[in-house]
Design a protein around this motif. Structure first.
Motif, PDB file in Angstrom:
ATOM      1  N   LEU A  26      81.263 114.086  95.800  1.00 29.87           N
ATOM      2  CA  LEU A  26      79.955 113.890  95.055  1.00 29.87           C
ATOM      3  C   LEU A  26      80.140 114.203  93.611  1.00 29.87           C
ATOM      4  CD1 LEU A  26      76.941 113.209  95.206  1.00 29.87           C
ATOM      5  CD2 LEU A  26      76.525 115.666  95.513  1.00 29.87           C
ATOM      6  N   ILE A  27      79.869 113.351  92.671  1.00 22.27           N
ATOM      7  CA  ILE A  27      79.781 113.856  91.114  1.00 22.27           C
ATOM      8  C   ILE A  27      78.363 113.278  90.828  1.00 22.27           C
ATOM      9  CG2 ILE A  27      82.263 113.245  91.034  1.00 22.27           C
ATOM     10  CD1 ILE A  27      81.571 110.703  89.682  1.00 22.27           C
ATOM     11  N   PHE A  28      78.097 113.757  89.611  1.00 14.63           N
ATOM     12  CA  PHE A  28      76.757 113.436  88.731  1.00 14.63           C
ATOM     13  C   PHE A  28      77.261 112.707  87.607  1.00 14.63           C
ATOM     14  CE2 PHE A  28      74.810 117.633  90.474  1.00 14.63           C
ATOM     15  CZ  PHE A  28      74.254 116.842  91.464  1.00 14.63           C
ATOM     16  N   ILE A  29      76.499 111.573  87.470  1.00 17.89           N
ATOM     17  CA  ILE A  29      76.483 110.866  86.333  1.00 17.89           C
ATOM     18  C   ILE A  29      75.343 110.806  85.552  1.00 17.89           C
ATOM     19  CG2 ILE A  29      76.915 108.625  85.311  1.00 17.89           C
ATOM     20  CD1 ILE A  29      78.665 107.734  87.839  1.00 17.89           C
ATOM     21  N   LEU A  30      75.388 111.322  84.335  1.00 15.07           N
ATOM     22  CA  LEU A  30      74.086 111.534  83.524  1.00 15.07           C
ATOM     23  C   LEU A  30      73.991 110.369  82.766  1.00 15.07           C
ATOM     24  CD1 LEU A  30      74.228 115.221  82.312  1.00 15.07           C
ATOM     25  CD2 LEU A  30      72.804 114.282  84.055  1.00 15.07           C
ATOM     26  N   ASN A  31      73.034 109.312  83.157  1.00 18.72           N
ATOM     27  CA  ASN A  31      73.162 108.125  82.421  1.00 18.72           C
ATOM     28  C   ASN A  31      71.939 108.356  81.376  1.00 18.72           C
ATOM     29  OD1 ASN A  31      73.817 105.405  81.959  1.00 18.72           O
ATOM     30  ND2 ASN A  31      72.407 104.531  83.300  1.00 18.72           N
ATOM     31  N   LYS A  32      72.109 107.383  80.454  1.00 19.13           N
ATOM     32  CA  LYS A  32      71.087 107.274  79.370  1.00 19.13           C
ATOM     33  C   LYS A  32      71.233 108.151  78.237  1.00 19.13           C
ATOM     34  CE  LYS A  32      68.035 104.366  82.137  1.00 19.13           C
ATOM     35  NZ  LYS A  32      66.641 103.909  82.590  1.00 19.13           N
ATOM     36  N   CYS A  33      72.354 109.075  78.399  1.00 16.51           N
ATOM     37  CA  CYS A  33      72.643 110.057  77.510  1.00 16.51           C
ATOM     38  C   CYS A  33      72.301 109.691  75.854  1.00 16.51           C
ATOM     39  CB  CYS A  33      73.856 110.892  77.694  1.00 16.51           C
ATOM     40  SG  CYS A  33      75.353 109.905  77.151  1.00 16.51           S
ATOM     41  N   ASP A  34      72.318 108.414  75.325  1.00 16.85           N
ATOM     42  CA  ASP A  34      71.974 108.065  74.140  1.00 16.85           C
ATOM     43  C   ASP A  34      70.457 108.302  73.966  1.00 16.85           C
ATOM     44  OD1 ASP A  34      71.783 105.991  76.181  1.00 16.85           O
ATOM     45  OD2 ASP A  34      71.329 104.732  74.480  1.00 16.85           O
ATOM     46  N   LEU A  35      69.828 108.509  74.590  1.00 19.62           N
ATOM     47  CA  LEU A  35      68.177 108.452  74.662  1.00 19.62           C
ATOM     48  C   LEU A  35      67.748 110.091  74.396  1.00 19.62           C
ATOM     49  CD1 LEU A  35      67.228 105.912  77.289  1.00 19.62           C
ATOM     50  CD2 LEU A  35      67.469 105.621  75.007  1.00 19.62           C
ATOM     51  N   VAL A  36      68.521 110.948  74.527  1.00 20.94           N
ATOM     52  CA  VAL A  36      68.222 112.380  74.339  1.00 20.94           C
ATOM     53  C   VAL A  36      69.110 112.947  72.842  1.00 20.94           C
ATOM     54  CG1 VAL A  36      67.469 112.558  76.586  1.00 20.94           C
ATOM     55  CG2 VAL A  36      69.683 112.965  75.979  1.00 20.94           C
ATOM     56  N   PRO A  37      68.668 114.089  72.490  1.00 23.14           N
ATOM     57  CA  PRO A  37      69.338 114.738  71.555  1.00 23.14           C
ATOM     58  C   PRO A  37      70.714 115.170  72.174  1.00 23.14           C
ATOM     59  CG  PRO A  37      67.273 115.477  71.136  1.00 23.14           C
ATOM     60  CD  PRO A  37      67.372 114.510  72.623  1.00 23.14           C
ATOM     61  N   THR A  38      71.586 115.289  71.599  1.00 21.84           N
ATOM     62  CA  THR A  38      73.088 115.866  72.099  1.00 21.84           C
ATOM     63  C   THR A  38      73.087 117.274  72.741  1.00 21.84           C
ATOM     64  OG1 THR A  38      74.197 114.712  70.310  1.00 21.84           O
ATOM     65  CG2 THR A  38      75.505 116.240  71.373  1.00 21.84           C
ATOM     66  N   TRP A  39      72.260 117.994  72.100  1.00 17.79           N
ATOM     67  CA  TRP A  39      72.018 119.488  72.910  1.00 17.79           C
ATOM     68  C   TRP A  39      71.523 119.421  74.309  1.00 17.79           C
ATOM     69  CZ3 TRP A  39      67.353 121.248  74.075  1.00 17.79           C
ATOM     70  CH2 TRP A  39      66.361 120.661  73.498  1.00 17.79           C
ATOM     71  N   VAL A  40      70.584 118.647  74.359  1.00 22.51           N
ATOM     72  CA  VAL A  40      70.104 118.196  75.539  1.00 22.51           C
ATOM     73  C   VAL A  40      71.097 117.754  76.891  1.00 22.51           C
ATOM     74  CG1 VAL A  40      68.349 116.965  77.103  1.00 22.51           C
ATOM     75  CG2 VAL A  40      67.618 117.599  74.840  1.00 22.51           C
TER      76      VAL A  40
END
Length: 130
Positions: A26-40
């Motif tokens: 199992l791995i997590f893919i955090l998609n749409k990371c371009d829609l939040v600030p880098t620190w998030v």
């Protein structure tokens, strides 16, 4: 598959995979990371990677982020199973988190339908990557 803005996560699925399908990775893919600030994104990566391998991703056929890391991780999993000709990968996630978009990004072309409304992809799709 997690949508970074919503924190969509299913502990039930995680528990099921850990107890009933422990041979699966199992791995997590955090998609749409371009829609939040880098620190998030960094905060979520630190938090989630303590439990499972976690990747930040931006699904796009032309300007993706995280594609190389995901392909490398899949190749590492393939090396763990040298007795098999191929590995199968399943994308699990709530509607509209970008499952089909990630497949299109990996293929570098549109092979799965995508839509802004939930329910566009309701059937199993088999796509060969390599």
């Amino acid at each position: 598959m997690l949508e970074i803005r919503m924190g969509t996560r299913s502990k039930y699925v995680e528990r099921y995979l850990k107890t009933e399908k422990s041979h699966k990775h199992l791995i997590f893919i955090l998609n749409k990371c371009d829609l939040v600030p880098t620190w998030v994104t960094k905060g979520w990566l630190v938090h989630l990677s303590s439990e499972y391998p976690t990747l930040a991703f931006h699904a796009s056929i032309t300007k993706s982020f995280g594609k190389g890391a995901l392909i490398n991780l899949l190749r590492q999993f393939a090396r763990l199973h040298l007795d098999k000709k191929q590995i199968s990968v399943g994308f699990i996630g709530y509607p509209n988190v970008g499952k089909s978009s990630i497949i299109n990004t990996l293929k570098h072309k549109k092979c799965c339908k995508v839509a802004p409304l939930a329910g566009e992809t309701k059937v199993w799709q088999y796509v060969s990557l390599f």
